[in-house]
Motif scaffolding. Sequence first.
Motif, mmCIF file in Angstrom:
data_model
loop_
_atom_site.group_PDB
_atom_site.id
_atom_site.type_symbol
_atom_site.label_atom_id
_atom_site.label_comp_id
_atom_site.label_asym_id
_atom_site.label_seq_id
_atom_site.Cartn_x
_atom_site.Cartn_y
_atom_site.Cartn_z
ATOM 1 N N LEU A 234 0.818 -1.215 0.000
ATOM 2 C CA LEU A 234 0.000 0.000 0.000
ATOM 3 C C LEU A 234 0.851 1.264 0.000
ATOM 4 O O LEU A 234 0.363 2.340 -0.361
ATOM 5 C CB LEU A 234 -0.910 0.007 1.236
ATOM 6 C CG LEU A 234 -1.957 -1.107 1.299
ATOM 7 C CD1 LEU A 234 -2.661 -1.098 2.646
ATOM 8 C CD2 LEU A 234 -2.962 -0.974 0.173
ATOM 9 N N ILE A 235 2.108 1.146 0.389
ATOM 10 C CA ILE A 235 2.987 2.316 0.429
ATOM 11 C C ILE A 235 3.133 2.933 -0.956
ATOM 12 O O ILE A 235 3.269 4.155 -1.094
ATOM 13 C CB ILE A 235 4.368 1.927 0.999
ATOM 14 C CG1 ILE A 235 4.222 1.468 2.455
ATOM 15 C CG2 ILE A 235 5.345 3.088 0.903
ATOM 16 C CD1 ILE A 235 5.513 0.950 3.063
ATOM 17 N N VAL A 236 3.065 2.102 -1.993
ATOM 18 C CA VAL A 236 3.170 2.600 -3.367
ATOM 19 C C VAL A 236 1.796 2.660 -4.038
ATOM 20 O O VAL A 236 1.482 3.619 -4.751
ATOM 21 C CB VAL A 236 4.116 1.705 -4.195
ATOM 22 C CG1 VAL A 236 4.100 2.110 -5.661
ATOM 23 C CG2 VAL A 236 5.537 1.793 -3.640
ATOM 24 N N THR A 237 0.973 1.654 -3.786
ATOM 25 C CA THR A 237 -0.322 1.582 -4.468
ATOM 26 C C THR A 237 -1.238 2.739 -4.108
ATOM 27 O O THR A 237 -1.871 3.344 -4.977
ATOM 28 C CB THR A 237 -1.027 0.257 -4.127
ATOM 29 O OG1 THR A 237 -0.179 -0.829 -4.478
ATOM 30 C CG2 THR A 237 -2.338 0.137 -4.891
ATOM 31 N N LEU A 238 -1.327 3.055 -2.807
ATOM 32 C CA LEU A 238 -2.233 4.129 -2.378
ATOM 33 C C LEU A 238 -1.925 5.461 -3.046
ATOM 34 O O LEU A 238 -2.839 6.111 -3.560
ATOM 35 C CB LEU A 238 -2.210 4.275 -0.858
ATOM 36 C CG LEU A 238 -3.118 5.405 -0.347
ATOM 37 C CD1 LEU A 238 -4.576 5.002 -0.431
ATOM 38 C CD2 LEU A 238 -2.751 5.809 1.073
ATOM 39 N N PRO A 239 -0.663 5.932 -3.049
ATOM 40 C CA PRO A 239 -0.409 7.229 -3.678
ATOM 41 C C PRO A 239 -0.725 7.273 -5.165
ATOM 42 O O PRO A 239 -1.261 8.269 -5.655
ATOM 43 C CB PRO A 239 1.083 7.469 -3.413
ATOM 44 C CG PRO A 239 1.646 6.158 -3.016
ATOM 45 C CD PRO A 239 0.542 5.422 -2.362
ATOM 46 N N VAL A 240 -0.409 6.220 -5.893
ATOM 47 C CA VAL A 240 -0.719 6.222 -7.327
ATOM 48 C C VAL A 240 -2.225 6.295 -7.537
ATOM 49 O O VAL A 240 -2.723 7.082 -8.359
ATOM 50 C CB VAL A 240 -0.135 4.968 -8.008
ATOM 51 C CG1 VAL A 240 -0.601 4.897 -9.466
ATOM 52 C CG2 VAL A 240 1.388 4.985 -7.941
ATOM 53 N N LEU A 241 -2.978 5.485 -6.796
ATOM 54 C CA LEU A 241 -4.440 5.502 -6.922
ATOM 55 C C LEU A 241 -5.017 6.833 -6.446
ATOM 56 O O LEU A 241 -5.983 7.345 -7.021
ATOM 57 C CB LEU A 241 -5.050 4.354 -6.123
ATOM 58 C CG LEU A 241 -4.811 2.945 -6.665
ATOM 59 C CD1 LEU A 241 -5.393 1.900 -5.718
ATOM 60 C CD2 LEU A 241 -5.422 2.788 -8.052
ATOM 61 N N GLY A 242 -4.433 7.396 -5.390
ATOM 62 C CA GLY A 242 -4.922 8.673 -4.889
ATOM 63 C C GLY A 242 -4.743 9.793 -5.898
ATOM 64 O O GLY A 242 -5.681 10.550 -6.183
ATOM 65 N N HIS A 243 -3.546 9.907 -6.453
ATOM 66 C CA HIS A 243 -3.307 10.931 -7.483
ATOM 67 C C HIS A 243 -4.194 10.685 -8.703
ATOM 68 O O HIS A 243 -4.732 11.630 -9.296
ATOM 69 C CB HIS A 243 -1.834 10.916 -7.896
ATOM 70 C CG HIS A 243 -0.896 11.386 -6.822
ATOM 71 N ND1 HIS A 243 -1.047 12.584 -6.163
ATOM 72 C CD2 HIS A 243 0.231 10.805 -6.310
ATOM 73 C CE1 HIS A 243 -0.058 12.726 -5.282
ATOM 74 N NE2 HIS A 243 0.723 11.673 -5.357
ATOM 75 N N ALA A 244 -4.341 9.419 -9.087
ATOM 76 C CA ALA A 244 -5.166 9.101 -10.256
ATOM 77 C C ALA A 244 -6.619 9.484 -10.024
ATOM 78 O O ALA A 244 -7.315 9.929 -10.954
ATOM 79 C CB ALA A 244 -5.057 7.610 -10.578
#
Length: 258
Positions: A234-244
Amino acid sequence: MSISGKVDPVVRSVAATDIAEALVEGLRDFQALPIYGLVFGALYAAGGITIVLCLTAFGMVYLAYPLAAGFALIGPFVAIGLYEVSRRRERGEAVSFGAIWSAVRSRNEIGWMAFVTLFVFVIWMYQVRLLIALLLGLHASFSSFQEFMTLVLTTNEGLTFLIIGNAVGAVLSVILFSLTVVSFPLLLDREVDFVTAMVTSVRAVVTSPLPMIGWAAVIVMLLIVSALPYFLGLIVTLPVLGHATWHLYRRLVEPLPA
């Protein structure tokens, strides 16, 4: 008209290509300002790890699976700081943790949306416990997660629990996704009440049902898969999904006239 008397936001339809483009733009935001994404992602992951440790301490480790599934429900709330990062980057404004906190704190309606999100998450966890009591035994207890999964996958009662639990979880996920996919970014972007934000979010899903259902499926699958290795993905997945999500919001809701 919204309940505040202002004109309701205008919703536009989107296609699958918009979803793909939003993901690409979200990845670019993360690459451009990775520290913010990593911090918010780490906080999200730490929250999941803390809850699992608490469940283990209280002998309730069997709730780890429903927790991992339900944890995706509060993702839109946790990612609100990432929406602000993308908003500021889009406008060419300075980005800092202080600026992010000030922007989020200045939007009182966000607190009500946070309450809605956490309320649904609590309902999710309670319905899991209720189903365990009804189908697996009122005082069901398991010494390990493996013992719980063995019972779920090898007995009729366990399979019934799995089917009903996942069905209820899917319904709750769709409801919360529909209420929040646009509402959190909208509340950051302009002065509207949280009811108008939720209604706009639902309208966005209804206007483009197939692309939005596809987006929901992508979010849920990525978050669940990322949560499996001790929530570290989630450390990487959350930010990408959040920005998207911010960039998808930009495609879904027309900006205010200049």
